[in-house]
Design a protein around this motif. Sequence first.
Motif, mmCIF file in Angstrom:
data_model
loop_
_atom_site.group_PDB
_atom_site.id
_atom_site.type_symbol
_atom_site.label_atom_id
_atom_site.label_comp_id
_atom_site.label_asym_id
_atom_site.label_seq_id
_atom_site.Cartn_x
_atom_site.Cartn_y
_atom_site.Cartn_z
ATOM 1 N N ASP A 13 0.838 -1.197 0.000
ATOM 2 C CA ASP A 13 0.000 0.000 0.000
ATOM 3 C C ASP A 13 0.870 1.243 0.000
ATOM 4 O O ASP A 13 1.821 1.357 0.799
ATOM 5 N N VAL B 150 1.167 10.297 -4.107
ATOM 6 C CA VAL B 150 0.860 9.061 -4.835
ATOM 7 C C VAL B 150 0.112 8.101 -3.920
ATOM 8 O O VAL B 150 0.523 7.862 -2.775
ATOM 9 N N ASP B 151 -0.997 7.549 -4.414
ATOM 10 C CA ASP B 151 -1.771 6.519 -3.717
ATOM 11 C C ASP B 151 -1.886 5.305 -4.636
ATOM 12 O O ASP B 151 -2.285 5.441 -5.800
ATOM 13 N N LEU B 152 -1.537 4.132 -4.105
ATOM 14 C CA LEU B 152 -1.536 2.933 -4.938
ATOM 15 C C LEU B 152 -1.607 1.704 -4.042
ATOM 16 O O LEU B 152 -0.997 1.662 -2.978
ATOM 17 N N THR B 153 -2.337 0.710 -4.499
ATOM 18 C CA THR B 153 -2.387 -0.589 -3.820
ATOM 19 C C THR B 153 -2.018 -1.671 -4.831
ATOM 20 O O THR B 153 -2.586 -1.719 -5.934
ATOM 21 N N VAL B 154 -1.056 -2.503 -4.453
ATOM 22 C CA VAL B 154 -0.643 -3.617 -5.306
ATOM 23 C C VAL B 154 -1.044 -4.903 -4.591
ATOM 24 O O VAL B 154 -0.552 -5.208 -3.503
ATOM 25 N N LEU C 102 1.853 -5.634 -12.091
ATOM 26 C CA LEU C 102 1.579 -4.218 -12.282
ATOM 27 C C LEU C 102 2.689 -3.604 -13.113
ATOM 28 O O LEU C 102 3.869 -3.760 -12.797
ATOM 29 N N VAL D 130 4.283 -0.043 -14.466
ATOM 30 C CA VAL D 130 4.311 1.400 -14.226
ATOM 31 C C VAL D 130 4.968 2.051 -15.432
ATOM 32 O O VAL D 130 6.122 1.763 -15.746
ATOM 33 N N ARG E 64 -2.568 -4.904 -14.446
ATOM 34 C CA ARG E 64 -2.975 -3.497 -14.439
ATOM 35 C C ARG E 64 -1.804 -2.638 -14.851
ATOM 36 O O ARG E 64 -0.640 -3.056 -14.779
ATOM 37 N N ALA F 64 -0.212 1.327 -14.320
ATOM 38 C CA ALA F 64 -0.231 2.604 -13.603
ATOM 39 C C ALA F 64 0.543 3.618 -14.436
ATOM 40 O O ALA F 64 1.679 3.349 -14.832
ATOM 41 N N LEU G 37 0.221 9.863 -10.010
ATOM 42 C CA LEU G 37 -0.408 8.699 -10.629
ATOM 43 C C LEU G 37 -1.702 9.183 -11.280
ATOM 44 O O LEU G 37 -2.671 9.509 -10.606
ATOM 45 N N LEU H 51 -4.936 4.434 -13.845
ATOM 46 C CA LEU H 51 -4.724 3.110 -13.284
ATOM 47 C C LEU H 51 -5.831 2.191 -13.786
ATOM 48 O O LEU H 51 -7.019 2.485 -13.641
#
Length: 593
Positions: free
Chosen positions: A346, A364-368, A374, A376, A548, A550, A557, A560
């Motif tokens: 997270d 930046v907000d991202l959940t893997v 993923l 980028v 996915r 990003a 970001l 997504l």
Amino acid sequence: MTAGEGLLPVAGPARVRRAALRLVRADGRAFAATLLLNALAAGAGLVGPWLVGRIVDEVRGGQGTGAVDRLAPWILVCALAQLLLARWARYVGYRFGERTLARVREEYVERVLALPASVVERAGTGDLTARGTADVAIVGSTLRDVGPELLVNTVQAVFVLVAVFALDPLLGAFGLLGLTPIRLALRWYLRRARDGYLAEGAATSQVAEIVAATAAGARTVEAFGLRERRVAASRDALEESRRTRFHTLFLRTVFFPAVEVTYTVPVVGVLLLGGWLHQRGAVGVGAVVAAALYLRQFTEPLDQILMRVEQLQSSSASFARVEGLAQAPRSESAAGSPVPADDRIDVRGVRYAYERGGEVLRGVDLTVRPGERLAVVGPSGAGKTTLSRLLAGIDRPGTGEVTVGGVPVAELEPELLRRQVVLVTQEHHVFLGTVRDNLLIAEPEATDDELWAALATVGADDWVRDLPDGLDTRLGAGGRATDGSQAQQLALARVVLADPHTLILDEATALLDPTTARHAEHALAAVLQGRTVIAIAHRLHTAHDADRVAVMEDGRLTELGTHEDLVTADGAYADLWRTWHGDTGEASNSPVR
């Protein structure tokens, strides 16, 4: 103390003294034996001048040549005993020095390996290289040669002075007074020498850094026409190095001539005072002769001591730079840090800025999710590599947090972190040694079958089988040279052997040709089935195959989703996809092939 912003620390005098005492205590028996043998050798060396004085007094007393025949053989015996004891002392001292040097080298390697990558990058490899080569070599020379010699000569000098005082306190005091100019010259020199040699070491590191950076980036320098700029930077660094070296040379040219002139002062003074005292019956001729011989004998160990003191100034500066590595920042992860609950990563509200630059990541907000692929993507300078470094725990975010299984990545213990996340960049290294040595770094217990399987996974087994000795073929200097793609395949094979939970590929296949790169990526995907893979991609087929994508733009970001969703959305990713395929149609909603 630190040597300046971004540079590695330099230890202060007190810390250097403590480190030296620690090294002595580590091999205390050998050090004590060296001192004892030196004392015995010095004691044997004192007998000769005393016997000469006895001979003079007995001949003057009417004993004739019988005194010479009786005492002269003992002079020869004592000289031989001094030679044997001194040789034994040097042998023990050199062994002590070699063992101590081995400890210094081992500590240096351990400390270098414990440095966070961010600290190394800010300091530059030139400083580490200079400390690990020139500085360690100087420290080693001191421990092996200068240290034992200094002990020998110091003990001899002290014994000689004691012997002069034992003959006649007044002669001893006058002889010691004659050494005052040497004490003043030494005081002047010591006040300036340490700073001078530290500046010289720093200038040497800067030269090494510029040379290393220019050589590593030679193609970039050539492509952007930076040759004149790099040459100018090299000249400036060399000029600073020349200036610092000339300064330490100036200190030596003042110090040593002053010392050499002073050597005769104590001997002449004792002879003049002794003659005056003898006329008044206060001292015998033999005592005056013996005292003069002692002081003449004293100049040899004193000369060696002063020579070694000069070398010690250079060595102490080098030791301060080597020992300073112990003060460098370490990973802030604490022992016993919590174990992540799972492999979920997270990123929450992360911002990051480099010390001498603007903000690189902006909220930046991202959940893997565990097991997700993923990709980028984004233009150069968008913050992709910085994000990968934060995900791998190399750097800490300025604000916000990056967690794996609910635990901040940067706070994981090193061993636990390596089991969770491995970052592979386009920077790679082939270590000196065999192919097998290069692979066993990742998994020391791996069998040959596992090594070949890892090589096959990244498409490197064919060229390794063609090598003269296969896995036992030496690579690097003096062995088989590897090109960029082969070195990168070896790096990827190490990743396969390490078998991490989460793998971050920062353009890790950039140097492979498209066919080999695609094969390596598909093979890695098969081997890491069910594991998390984050690919910083510049070839968009990587994004096409990902779960996915990003999209990073200007540190943010911006998009997504899956490949198909982002192409359909006709945003920044769709533009990148069309450009990569060479589709320059004017209609923004033209079909993507």
